[in-house]
Design a protein around this motif. Sequence first.
Motif, mmCIF file in Angstrom:
data_model
loop_
_atom_site.group_PDB
_atom_site.id
_atom_site.type_symbol
_atom_site.label_atom_id
_atom_site.label_comp_id
_atom_site.label_asym_id
_atom_site.label_seq_id
_atom_site.Cartn_x
_atom_site.Cartn_y
_atom_site.Cartn_z
ATOM 1 N N VAL A 1 0.835 -1.201 0.000
ATOM 2 C CA VAL A 1 0.000 0.000 0.000
ATOM 3 C C VAL A 1 0.872 1.253 0.000
ATOM 4 O O VAL A 1 0.584 2.232 -0.708
ATOM 5 C CB VAL A 1 -0.959 -0.009 1.204
ATOM 6 C CG1 VAL A 1 -1.677 1.333 1.342
ATOM 7 C CG2 VAL A 1 -1.974 -1.139 1.057
ATOM 8 N N ALA A 2 1.951 1.245 0.775
ATOM 9 C CA ALA A 2 2.856 2.397 0.792
ATOM 10 C C ALA A 2 3.475 2.613 -0.581
ATOM 11 O O ALA A 2 3.673 3.760 -1.013
ATOM 12 C CB ALA A 2 3.943 2.195 1.843
ATOM 13 N N THR A 3 3.777 1.541 -1.285
ATOM 14 C CA THR A 3 4.334 1.646 -2.632
ATOM 15 C C THR A 3 3.347 2.340 -3.565
ATOM 16 O O THR A 3 3.709 3.257 -4.313
ATOM 17 C CB THR A 3 4.678 0.247 -3.172
ATOM 18 O OG1 THR A 3 5.666 -0.351 -2.329
ATOM 19 C CG2 THR A 3 5.217 0.332 -4.596
ATOM 20 N N LEU A 4 2.093 1.908 -3.518
ATOM 21 C CA LEU A 4 1.081 2.535 -4.362
ATOM 22 C C LEU A 4 0.931 4.015 -4.032
ATOM 23 O O LEU A 4 0.715 4.845 -4.923
ATOM 24 C CB LEU A 4 -0.256 1.809 -4.191
ATOM 25 C CG LEU A 4 -1.412 2.285 -5.067
ATOM 26 C CD1 LEU A 4 -1.048 2.188 -6.549
ATOM 27 C CD2 LEU A 4 -2.673 1.485 -4.771
ATOM 28 N N ALA A 5 1.070 4.356 -2.753
ATOM 29 C CA ALA A 5 0.896 5.747 -2.328
ATOM 30 C C ALA A 5 1.959 6.668 -2.909
ATOM 31 O O ALA A 5 1.710 7.878 -3.062
ATOM 32 C CB ALA A 5 0.921 5.833 -0.802
ATOM 33 N N VAL A 6 3.144 6.160 -3.236
ATOM 34 C CA VAL A 6 4.204 7.016 -3.782
ATOM 35 C C VAL A 6 4.344 6.876 -5.292
ATOM 36 O O VAL A 6 5.169 7.567 -5.902
ATOM 37 C CB VAL A 6 5.566 6.732 -3.105
ATOM 38 C CG1 VAL A 6 5.468 6.956 -1.606
ATOM 39 C CG2 VAL A 6 6.079 5.326 -3.423
ATOM 40 N N MET A 7 3.538 6.005 -5.910
ATOM 41 C CA MET A 7 3.617 5.812 -7.358
ATOM 42 C C MET A 7 2.722 6.800 -8.102
ATOM 43 O O MET A 7 1.850 7.436 -7.500
ATOM 44 C CB MET A 7 3.236 4.369 -7.715
ATOM 45 C CG MET A 7 4.266 3.344 -7.268
ATOM 46 S SD MET A 7 3.879 1.656 -7.805
ATOM 47 C CE MET A 7 4.239 1.755 -9.574
ATOM 48 N N PRO A 8 2.918 6.938 -9.416
ATOM 49 C CA PRO A 8 2.076 7.845 -10.202
ATOM 50 C C PRO A 8 0.604 7.472 -10.118
ATOM 51 O O PRO A 8 0.250 6.300 -9.927
ATOM 52 C CB PRO A 8 2.609 7.662 -11.630
ATOM 53 C CG PRO A 8 4.018 7.206 -11.455
ATOM 54 C CD PRO A 8 4.006 6.352 -10.218
ATOM 55 N N ALA A 9 -0.263 8.462 -10.307
ATOM 56 C CA ALA A 9 -1.704 8.256 -10.156
ATOM 57 C C ALA A 9 -2.260 7.284 -11.195
ATOM 58 O O ALA A 9 -3.311 6.674 -10.970
ATOM 59 C CB ALA A 9 -2.427 9.593 -10.252
ATOM 60 N N VAL B 1 9.407 3.645 7.647
ATOM 61 C CA VAL B 1 8.863 4.687 6.773
ATOM 62 C C VAL B 1 7.585 4.216 6.096
ATOM 63 O O VAL B 1 6.603 4.971 6.003
ATOM 64 C CB VAL B 1 9.909 5.114 5.727
ATOM 65 C CG1 VAL B 1 9.303 6.092 4.729
ATOM 66 C CG2 VAL B 1 11.113 5.747 6.410
ATOM 67 N N THR B 2 7.545 2.964 5.600
ATOM 68 C CA THR B 2 6.307 2.495 4.953
ATOM 69 C C THR B 2 5.157 2.477 5.962
ATOM 70 O O THR B 2 4.009 2.763 5.609
ATOM 71 C CB THR B 2 6.479 1.102 4.322
ATOM 72 O OG1 THR B 2 6.863 0.140 5.306
ATOM 73 C CG2 THR B 2 7.523 1.141 3.210
ATOM 74 N N HIS C 1 0.104 5.301 7.896
ATOM 75 C CA HIS C 1 -0.561 5.962 9.021
ATOM 76 C C HIS C 1 -0.999 7.379 8.678
ATOM 77 O O HIS C 1 -1.783 7.971 9.419
ATOM 78 C CB HIS C 1 0.357 5.988 10.246
ATOM 79 C CG HIS C 1 0.275 4.761 11.092
ATOM 80 N ND1 HIS C 1 1.000 3.615 10.819
ATOM 81 C CD2 HIS C 1 -0.469 4.467 12.190
ATOM 82 C CE1 HIS C 1 0.722 2.690 11.717
ATOM 83 N NE2 HIS C 1 -0.157 3.177 12.555
ATOM 84 N N THR C 2 -0.495 7.920 7.556
ATOM 85 C CA THR C 2 -0.793 9.318 7.235
ATOM 86 C C THR C 2 -1.482 9.485 5.884
ATOM 87 O O THR C 2 -1.993 10.565 5.597
ATOM 88 C CB THR C 2 0.498 10.155 7.225
ATOM 89 O OG1 THR C 2 1.434 9.586 6.299
ATOM 90 C CG2 THR C 2 1.138 10.170 8.619
ATOM 91 N N HIS C 3 -1.513 8.451 5.064
ATOM 92 C CA HIS C 3 -2.060 8.556 3.706
ATOM 93 C C HIS C 3 -3.493 8.024 3.662
ATOM 94 O O HIS C 3 -3.825 7.079 4.394
ATOM 95 C CB HIS C 3 -1.184 7.761 2.728
ATOM 96 C CG HIS C 3 -1.424 8.082 1.283
ATOM 97 N ND1 HIS C 3 -2.461 7.542 0.555
ATOM 98 C CD2 HIS C 3 -0.745 8.902 0.427
ATOM 99 C CE1 HIS C 3 -2.413 8.004 -0.682
ATOM 100 N NE2 HIS C 3 -1.387 8.821 -0.787
ATOM 101 N N ALA D 1 6.303 2.847 17.189
ATOM 102 C CA ALA D 1 7.393 3.744 16.817
ATOM 103 C C ALA D 1 6.887 4.928 16.001
ATOM 104 O O ALA D 1 7.412 6.044 16.112
ATOM 105 C CB ALA D 1 8.451 2.974 16.025
ATOM 106 N N VAL D 2 5.868 4.696 15.186
ATOM 107 C CA VAL D 2 5.334 5.758 14.333
ATOM 108 C C VAL D 2 4.424 6.708 15.110
ATOM 109 O O VAL D 2 4.490 7.928 14.957
ATOM 110 C CB VAL D 2 4.580 5.150 13.132
ATOM 111 C CG1 VAL D 2 3.791 6.218 12.380
ATOM 112 C CG2 VAL D 2 5.554 4.453 12.196
#
Length: 459
Positions: A122-130, A259-260, A265-267, A301-302
């Motif tokens: 999911v974190a990967t998708l969040a930083v990839m192009p739309a 980081v992921t 937790h924020t996206h 930790a986050v």
Amino acid sequence: MHLDITHEQGRVRVGLVPGEGEPDERKGALARHTATFEVGVEPGAVHPDLLVLSAVLSARPWIVRKVPVTTSVAASPALAQALREGPGLRLGTVDPHLTPRPRPMDGDGAPGLCFSGGTDSVATLAVMPARTRSYHLLRRAPQGDPRATMFVTRAAEQSCALLRAQGWPVEVVGSDVEYLRAEMGFPHDFTTAVPLLLHADRDALDAVAWGAPLEATYRLQRGYFRDFAGSPFLGEWGEVFAAVGLEVCVPVAGVSEVVTSRIVHTHPLGAAAQSCVRGRRLGRPCGRCAKCARKTLLAGAVTGTWPDAAALERQWRGLEPRGHLLADPIKVEPVVAHTVHRYLAGGGDSELLRLVAAKTGPDPLDWLDRSYEPALALVPERYRQEVADRVHRVAPPMKPSEEEAVRAYEVRGLDRSQAQADLEAWFAEHPPQDLLPRATGRVRRVLRARVRSVLARRR
């Protein structure tokens, strides 16, 4: 090995026929000889190389390198050469006149993500192009197969549905490929790319992406650093995927699970993330597996909010989680060490986690909060700046000294005998508390599998 590949309306079927010198029991026993993938592509609309590569990735554990692989669909010379030079496989059915699948022109293509529904994915998708498209390989039990599994697919299905509700295109491909092995599971790490391969022409894909974070990409989770150039992503299979017009893309390769976890937790996409594959539904992880135990530390930790010591210790006392802490190196040790030290620095008083910290030593891992910039080379250039900008919003670039600390990471062979003995003694005094739930769950899974088999026979 002969691979019989057929594309019918709604499905692609791969039949495995081992040849002489290719025993069925090699690398985890071949329990079945067919695998089926549900597809939304018309027969004849998939490039032959994509079909052949999909079949090879399904059968890879049982293919002997010295024996040529024959297929009912002929491949191009380009794919045959890439398989020979990368993983060392020989294709025996090649059409010398077949041109390889071209990569879509820049601006016309889209990246594809092998999507699991886990935190890193999911974190990967969040930083990839739309315009990224996701592909999920959904386990389907073959008709009449009585085998049971601890894995539950409902959470992943709900994760895909949530992505669709937010406007992200997701293709869910049902398949029984995990049932090829006697000990169920994906035949090969890259079998998860088969749904993407089978839809690459329809969706004009130009890249194949995975959600592999820093620890997995560079082998830190095994206790040492390995340059990515020597990994199967590039060393063996990079040119194979390139031969079918797909560049390898690993957007979160430079950031850790810390980081992921922060990203999800924020996206807005964060609600779709659940790494536990045993939870009954999305938002309800099992709480007993090693992934759940580690994700509890990461969440603390986050967010800075931790469960009490008794709850943490109860989770890590389980058979599987304790096995991870007793291993040497600890599995995914950088993350465990860093989060445990964060917990103790915040006033945590768990005796168990103090012993874990003693085993891992002082926490020198502030770089786990930052981005290892050399990893951006693992993102195709046309997508690199966009991905980098999104990554840097949550993880600033590492300093040169921190990058060097990543490359110097090595915990194998350290003398930690006293700390290990103390940890073993603690676990001996605190036996698992999850034996009855595990036994009950095992009985429930077996009964469900038997009922499923009976119903299938009655049909």
